[in-house]
Design a protein around this motif. Structure first.
Motif, PDB file in Angstrom:
ATOM      1  N   PHE A  95      73.428  68.062 -10.944  1.00  0.00           N
ATOM      2  CA  PHE A  95      72.051  67.458 -11.617  1.00  0.00           C
ATOM      3  C   PHE A  95      71.024  66.444 -10.927  1.00  0.00           C
ATOM      4  CE2 PHE A  95      71.827  70.469 -14.163  1.00  0.00           C
ATOM      5  CZ  PHE A  95      73.629  71.134 -14.781  1.00  0.00           C
ATOM      6  N   LEU A 115      73.974  76.257  -7.149  1.00  0.00           N
ATOM      7  CA  LEU A 115      74.841  77.405  -7.661  1.00  0.00           C
ATOM      8  C   LEU A 115      75.370  77.335  -7.535  1.00  0.00           C
ATOM      9  CD1 LEU A 115      72.066  78.812  -5.227  1.00  0.00           C
ATOM     10  CD2 LEU A 115      71.503  79.181  -7.582  1.00  0.00           C
ATOM     11  N   PHE A 117      77.840  75.248  -9.052  1.00  0.00           N
ATOM     12  CA  PHE A 117      77.749  75.377 -10.311  1.00  0.00           C
ATOM     13  C   PHE A 117      78.302  75.939 -11.370  1.00  0.00           C
ATOM     14  CE2 PHE A 117      78.468  71.805 -13.688  1.00  0.00           C
ATOM     15  CZ  PHE A 117      77.666  71.806 -14.504  1.00  0.00           C
ATOM     16  N   LEU A 118      76.417  76.502 -10.912  1.00  0.00           N
ATOM     17  CA  LEU A 118      76.244  77.869 -12.015  1.00  0.00           C
ATOM     18  C   LEU A 118      76.914  78.712 -12.132  1.00  0.00           C
ATOM     19  CD1 LEU A 118      71.932  77.917 -11.845  1.00  0.00           C
ATOM     20  CD2 LEU A 118      73.819  77.118 -14.038  1.00  0.00           C
ATOM     21  N   PHE A 187      75.427  86.104  -5.167  1.00  0.00           N
ATOM     22  CA  PHE A 187      74.821  85.473  -6.637  1.00  0.00           C
ATOM     23  C   PHE A 187      73.658  84.157  -5.237  1.00  0.00           C
ATOM     24  CE2 PHE A 187      74.821  83.874 -10.063  1.00  0.00           C
ATOM     25  CZ  PHE A 187      74.784  82.144  -9.999  1.00  0.00           C
ATOM     26  N   TRP A 191      69.273  84.830  -5.302  1.00  0.00           N
ATOM     27  CA  TRP A 191      68.565  82.930  -5.270  1.00  0.00           C
ATOM     28  C   TRP A 191      67.867  82.824  -3.859  1.00  0.00           C
ATOM     29  CZ3 TRP A 191      67.155  83.079 -10.083  1.00  0.00           C
ATOM     30  CH2 TRP A 191      68.342  83.349 -10.363  1.00  0.00           C
ATOM     31  N   ILE A 194      64.277  81.907  -3.447  1.00  0.00           N
ATOM     32  CA  ILE A 194      63.520  81.177  -4.911  1.00  0.00           C
ATOM     33  C   ILE A 194      64.070  79.429  -5.096  1.00  0.00           C
ATOM     34  CG2 ILE A 194      63.960  81.491  -7.114  1.00  0.00           C
ATOM     35  CD1 ILE A 194      64.937  84.643  -6.820  1.00  0.00           C
ATOM     36  N   ASP A 195      63.024  78.656  -5.496  1.00  0.00           N
ATOM     37  CA  ASP A 195      63.230  77.560  -5.078  1.00  0.00           C
ATOM     38  C   ASP A 195      63.472  76.675  -6.610  1.00  0.00           C
ATOM     39  OD1 ASP A 195      60.985  74.365  -5.573  1.00  0.00           O
ATOM     40  OD2 ASP A 195      62.804  74.506  -4.927  1.00  0.00           O
ATOM     41  N   ILE A 196      65.502  76.664  -6.645  1.00  0.00           N
ATOM     42  CA  ILE A 196      65.862  76.669  -7.990  1.00  0.00           C
ATOM     43  C   ILE A 196      65.801  74.464  -8.187  1.00  0.00           C
ATOM     44  CG2 ILE A 196      66.459  79.141  -8.307  1.00  0.00           C
ATOM     45  CD1 ILE A 196      68.996  75.872  -7.458  1.00  0.00           C
ATOM     46  N   LYS A 199      64.811  72.621 -10.471  1.00  0.00           N
ATOM     47  CA  LYS A 199      64.447  73.083 -11.854  1.00  0.00           C
ATOM     48  C   LYS A 199      66.172  72.446 -12.498  1.00  0.00           C
ATOM     49  CE  LYS A 199      60.940  75.295 -12.275  1.00  0.00           C
ATOM     50  NZ  LYS A 199      59.513  74.468 -12.457  1.00  0.00           N
ATOM     51  N   MET A 200      67.091  72.199 -11.675  1.00  0.00           N
ATOM     52  CA  MET A 200      68.274  71.918 -12.038  1.00  0.00           C
ATOM     53  C   MET A 200      68.758  70.509 -11.989  1.00  0.00           C
ATOM     54  SD  MET A 200      70.956  74.163 -12.537  1.00  0.00           S
ATOM     55  CE  MET A 200      72.342  73.327 -11.025  1.00  0.00           C
ATOM     56  N   VAL A 202      67.783  66.494 -13.190  1.00  0.00           N
ATOM     57  CA  VAL A 202      67.664  65.853 -13.974  1.00  0.00           C
ATOM     58  C   VAL A 202      67.020  64.427 -13.763  1.00  0.00           C
ATOM     59  CG1 VAL A 202      68.335  64.006 -16.411  1.00  0.00           C
ATOM     60  CG2 VAL A 202      69.449  66.408 -15.901  1.00  0.00           C
ATOM     61  N   ARG A 203      65.872  63.532 -14.064  1.00  0.00           N
ATOM     62  CA  ARG A 203      64.811  62.743 -13.105  1.00  0.00           C
ATOM     63  C   ARG A 203      65.385  61.755 -14.303  1.00  0.00           C
ATOM     64  NH1 ARG A 203      60.790  65.948 -14.422  1.00  0.00           N
ATOM     65  NH2 ARG A 203      59.168  64.186 -15.426  1.00  0.00           N
TER      66      ARG A 203
ATOM     67  N   ILE B  81      66.233  58.551 -18.636  1.00  0.00           N
ATOM     68  CA  ILE B  81      65.736  60.199 -18.240  1.00  0.00           C
ATOM     69  C   ILE B  81      65.204  60.304 -18.652  1.00  0.00           C
ATOM     70  CG2 ILE B  81      68.344  60.627 -17.181  1.00  0.00           C
ATOM     71  CD1 ILE B  81      68.160  62.162 -19.664  1.00  0.00           C
ATOM     72  N   ALA B  82      63.948  60.880 -18.099  1.00  0.00           N
ATOM     73  CA  ALA B  82      63.359  61.746 -18.248  1.00  0.00           C
ATOM     74  C   ALA B  82      62.779  62.628 -18.612  1.00  0.00           C
ATOM     75  CB  ALA B  82      61.867  61.556 -17.154  1.00  0.00           C
ATOM     76  N   ILE B  95      59.900  79.654 -14.481  1.00  0.00           N
ATOM     77  CA  ILE B  95      61.612  79.979 -13.574  1.00  0.00           C
ATOM     78  C   ILE B  95      61.495  81.039 -13.126  1.00  0.00           C
ATOM     79  CG2 ILE B  95      64.082  80.186 -13.275  1.00  0.00           C
ATOM     80  CD1 ILE B  95      64.402  77.517 -15.997  1.00  0.00           C
ATOM     81  N   SER B  98      58.767  81.376 -10.377  1.00  0.00           N
ATOM     82  CA  SER B  98      59.408  81.530  -9.291  1.00  0.00           C
ATOM     83  C   SER B  98      60.327  82.279  -8.321  1.00  0.00           C
ATOM     84  CB  SER B  98      59.319  79.533  -9.392  1.00  0.00           C
ATOM     85  OG  SER B  98      60.745  80.327  -9.984  1.00  0.00           O
ATOM     86  N   GLY B  99      60.513  82.935  -8.747  1.00  0.00           N
ATOM     87  CA  GLY B  99      61.204  83.889  -7.998  1.00  0.00           C
ATOM     88  C   GLY B  99      61.277  85.096  -8.089  1.00  0.00           C
ATOM     89  N   PHE B 115      69.018  78.361 -16.157  1.00  0.00           N
ATOM     90  CA  PHE B 115      68.614  77.206 -16.156  1.00  0.00           C
ATOM     91  C   PHE B 115      68.515  75.903 -16.680  1.00  0.00           C
ATOM     92  CE2 PHE B 115      69.847  78.185 -11.615  1.00  0.00           C
ATOM     93  CZ  PHE B 115      68.870  78.883 -11.065  1.00  0.00           C
ATOM     94  N   ARG B 119      70.284  72.151 -18.070  1.00  0.00           N
ATOM     95  CA  ARG B 119      69.520  71.338 -17.844  1.00  0.00           C
ATOM     96  C   ARG B 119      69.184  70.434 -18.972  1.00  0.00           C
ATOM     97  NH1 ARG B 119      63.620  71.192 -16.092  1.00  0.00           N
ATOM     98  NH2 ARG B 119      64.008  70.299 -18.204  1.00  0.00           N
ATOM     99  N   GLU B 123      70.709  66.623 -20.501  1.00  0.00           N
ATOM    100  CA  GLU B 123      70.141  65.381 -20.343  1.00  0.00           C
ATOM    101  C   GLU B 123      70.505  65.290 -21.692  1.00  0.00           C
ATOM    102  OE1 GLU B 123      65.761  67.145 -20.754  1.00  0.00           O
ATOM    103  OE2 GLU B 123      65.941  66.688 -18.906  1.00  0.00           O
ATOM    104  N   MET B 126      73.432  63.083 -20.948  1.00  0.00           N
ATOM    105  CA  MET B 126      73.054  61.448 -20.715  1.00  0.00           C
ATOM    106  C   MET B 126      72.419  60.857 -21.818  1.00  0.00           C
ATOM    107  SD  MET B 126      71.209  61.948 -16.823  1.00  0.00           S
ATOM    108  CE  MET B 126      72.883  62.911 -15.468  1.00  0.00           C
TER     109      MET B 126
END
Lengths: 214, 455
Positions: A95, A115, A117-118, A187, A191, A194-196, A199-200, A202-203, B81-82, B95, B98-99, B115, B119, B123, B126
């Protein structure tokens, strides 16, 4: 953490293996100690102490993902009983946010790992395919909290989605063709484009410490 | 042998004189003001001096750290984390957008929906909001107490001497003084209230009872060297009302009761606490429950309502969180006290952790250890805000009212307002909460499912 020399050796090793910065590793280490109750390993039971996680419908799948040997890169199937800090970081590294200085190849690799992981989350029996049963299982878990949805509706939603996935992967099927399940390549195909990656991840908060002295 | 005798009597004399002096000082400077509710301002002066010393100590540590080129401050307490504040719906829409190029409104299940949950799960693993609240707050400057120091390696010789001096003062001078005061305060309370109990019911009894209570609580406040600032005293609770406050430690009771005359609510204990409780109830009607009665919520509610409806009885003091929180946030208020229908007087208590952390981590420390820690800290400094009274509105239910009061208290005290139950310290999340997210998500998926035709 103490600033002894040996620790920074280990930290450096972890930095190169998992890609986290040493600051992030330190914080995650603190969190690991908190979760494990100051032990060296974490077991499934330790995740029960996180109240926020209880709200998540797929919490059992997420916890399972931590012990999945495929994610830990130890074996092609099976579950570990307990994980140490390095394993913890390995799972967390799925992540990590995408860095701006990554080239095409690194980006592609990163994406594939996320992907994968998913995929492992869906494919619970590790046979390399997401079968209809497994798909249904995920949908049911996600919808399980709602008493108004009967099992039948959940199933039909899963069936419908599966059929669409099949049409993307295999195209039109013959009447007697049996669709065995979504493989990892299929799979990936779903995808494509598609920009995943965004989304996957953690900041982490910017950990630049306050300017010390004036 | 001969030399010892006069020597001995000399020591005895000295001891006798110093004890007398000490006692007189105690009486004049502490007990007498407590009785009359006045203050010489000694504690405030003490606080100012301490602050200056702390500032100096922090500067030395910063300098020490700079010399070694290390980091001194680690801003962890607000999470590492944010977390995205977007809701479930927004995220899933994004999501899907974007798909595929499918219409956004078709409610169906997509592989990508997982997703969001994945996620969110990560979070919380963490970093989660709740577990943070049950351990003591970390300070950014050092207050010369070894228990709050996380950076031992930056202390110079001068600082160590200062710290040593601090230990000497706290343990050898302040501690015995405080214990003596506490002892005086508690015994005066027991004796005083029992004596008042023998008086015939009437205005005189009430007057005496009020002043005995206040005096003893004030002595206890000085026993802890608590420096309290009261704000908005015109909003103080009146008879027939319920006073609710956030809970950080058992000391909260002493802090509030030294400024107002309340009826306490609680369970009867054995031992010293029990003796105090039984004595107190002789002087004025407090609401004590037997252990067996505590479980019976109707009985509890009944007795409280009865008390509240009698306008001659004192305002009840209640801590609706039900457990001690570390004073950085306010957790869920239990709705019981808000169902009674009386006027609620919210009070916000905020401790300044620089002088001594008042939070009682009951899983880490027992009561006696806790009190010892309190009495060996520099001081307990806190602010108390009396908020304007609130009543339950016509179509408001108890839970909503409780949350409204909680928000007001959190806002005034500068605390984080959390929906979580303080009981999570010991128990697990209730099932009803777990299902909320699932219900929301499934509503999204199934919503217009009836319209969809399946191929």
């Amino acid at each position: 953490m103490g600033s002894s020399q040996s620790m920074s050796e280990e930290v450096r090793e972890l930095v190169s293996k998992t890609g986290f910065s040493s600051d992030q590793i330190e914080q995650l280490h603190r969190r690991f100690k908190q979760l494990s109750g100051n032990q060296l390993t974490i077991r499934k039971e330790n995740f029960n102490n996180i109240p926020d996680l209880e709200l998540n419908p797929i919490r059992s799948k997420i916890i399972r993902a931590f012990f999945d040997n495929r994610n830990l890169r130890k074996a092609p199937n099976g579950l570990a009983d307990e994980i140490n800090f390095e394993d913890f970081l390995t799972i967390m590294s799925y992540f990590r946010p995408i860095e701006t200085n990554m080239d095409e190849e690194q980006l592609e690799h990163c994406r594939k790992e996320k992907l994968r992981f998913l995929f492992h989350m869906y494919d619970s029996d590790s046979d390399g395919r997401i079968t209809l049963e497994e798909y249904r299982n995920v949908v049911e878990e996600l919808l399980s909290g709602n008493p108004h949805i009967e099992k039948e509706s959940a199933r039909s939603i899963a069936d419908g989605a599966m059929m669409e996935a099949a049409s993307v992967c295999v195209g039109q099927m013959q009447p007697d063709q049996v669709y065995e399940g979504i493989t990892f390549d299929d799979f990936l195909k779903i995808w494509q484009g598609i920009d995943i990656e965004t989304k996957m991840h953690v900041r982490f908060l910017n950990m630049e410490t306050i300017a010390l002295c004036h | 042998m001969f030399l010892l005798l006069p020597f001995n009597s000399l020591i005895v004399n000295l001891l006798g004189i110093s004890l007398t002096v000490l006692f007189t000082l105690l009486l004049v400077f502490i007990i007498v003001p407590a009785i009359f509710g006045v203050s010489f301002g000694i504690r405030k002066l003490y606080m100012k001096t301490l602050l200056k010393i702390f500032a100096w100590a922090t500067l030395r540590m910063e300098r020490g750290a700079k010399e070694k080129n290390h980091q001194l401050y680690k801003p962890y307490t607000n999470g590492i984390i944010a977390k995205d504040p977007t809701s479930l719906e927004e995220e899933i829409k994004e999501i899907r957008k974007s798909g595929s190029n499918k219409a956004l409104d078709t409610p169906e299940f997509e592989l990508s929906d997982i997703f969001y949950f994945c996620r969110k799960g990560m979070e919380t693993i963490m970093d989660d909001e709740v577990t943070k609240r049950f351990s003591a707050e970390e300070l950014e400057s050092w207050n010369l107490l070894s228990r709050t120091n996380y950076n031992f390696q930056y202390i110079s010789l001068r600082l160590t001497i200062l710290w040593g001096l601090g230990v000497l003062i706290r343990y050898c001078f302040l501690l015995p003084l405080r214990i003596a005061l506490a002892f005086t305060g508690v015994s005066l309370l027991v004796v005083g209230t029992t004596m008042v109990g023998y008086l015939p019911n009437g205005r005189f009894k009430e007057f005496m009872s009020k002043h005995v209570h206040l005096m003893c609580y004030r002595i206890c406040v000085r026993a802890l060297t608590a420096i309290i600032t009261y704000h908005d005293r015109e909003n103080r609770p009146r008879n027939g009302g319920i006073c609710v406050a956030n809970h950080t430690s058992p000391i909260d009771v002493i802090i509030l009761a030294s400024d107002g005359y309340y009826a306490m609510v609680g369970q009867i204990h054995g031992g010293l606490m029990g003796v105090i409780q039984r004595a107190m109830v002789k002087a004025c009607p407090h609401v004590w429950f037997e252990r067996s009665e505590v479980k019976d919520r109707h009985l509890v509610a009944e007795r409280l309502t009865e008390h509240v409806q009698d306008k001659s009885k004192l305002p009840i003091l209640i801590f609706p969180e039900g457990t001690c929180i570390n004073n950085t946030s306010v957790m869920m208020f239990k709705k019981g006290s808000f169902e009674i229908g009386a006027t609620v007087y919210p009070v916000a208590i905020k401790y300044d952790p620089q002088f001594g952390d008042a939070f009682w981590n009951s899983s880490k420390y027992g009561m006696v250890t806790y009190l010892l820690r309190m009495m060996t800290s520099w001081a307990i400094v806190c602010s108390v805000w009396y908020l304007p009274p609130m009543t339950r509105e016509a179509n408001e239910d108890a839970v909503h009212f409780a949350n409204r009061v909680k928000s007001a208290i959190a806002r005034q005290g500068g605390l984080v307002d959390l929906l979580w139950d303080g009981g999570l310290k010991r128990e697990k999340v209730k099932d009803t909460f777990k299902e909320e997210q699932q219900k929301l998500y499934s509503k999204m998926i199934v919503g217009n499912h009836e319209d969809r035709s399946r191929s």
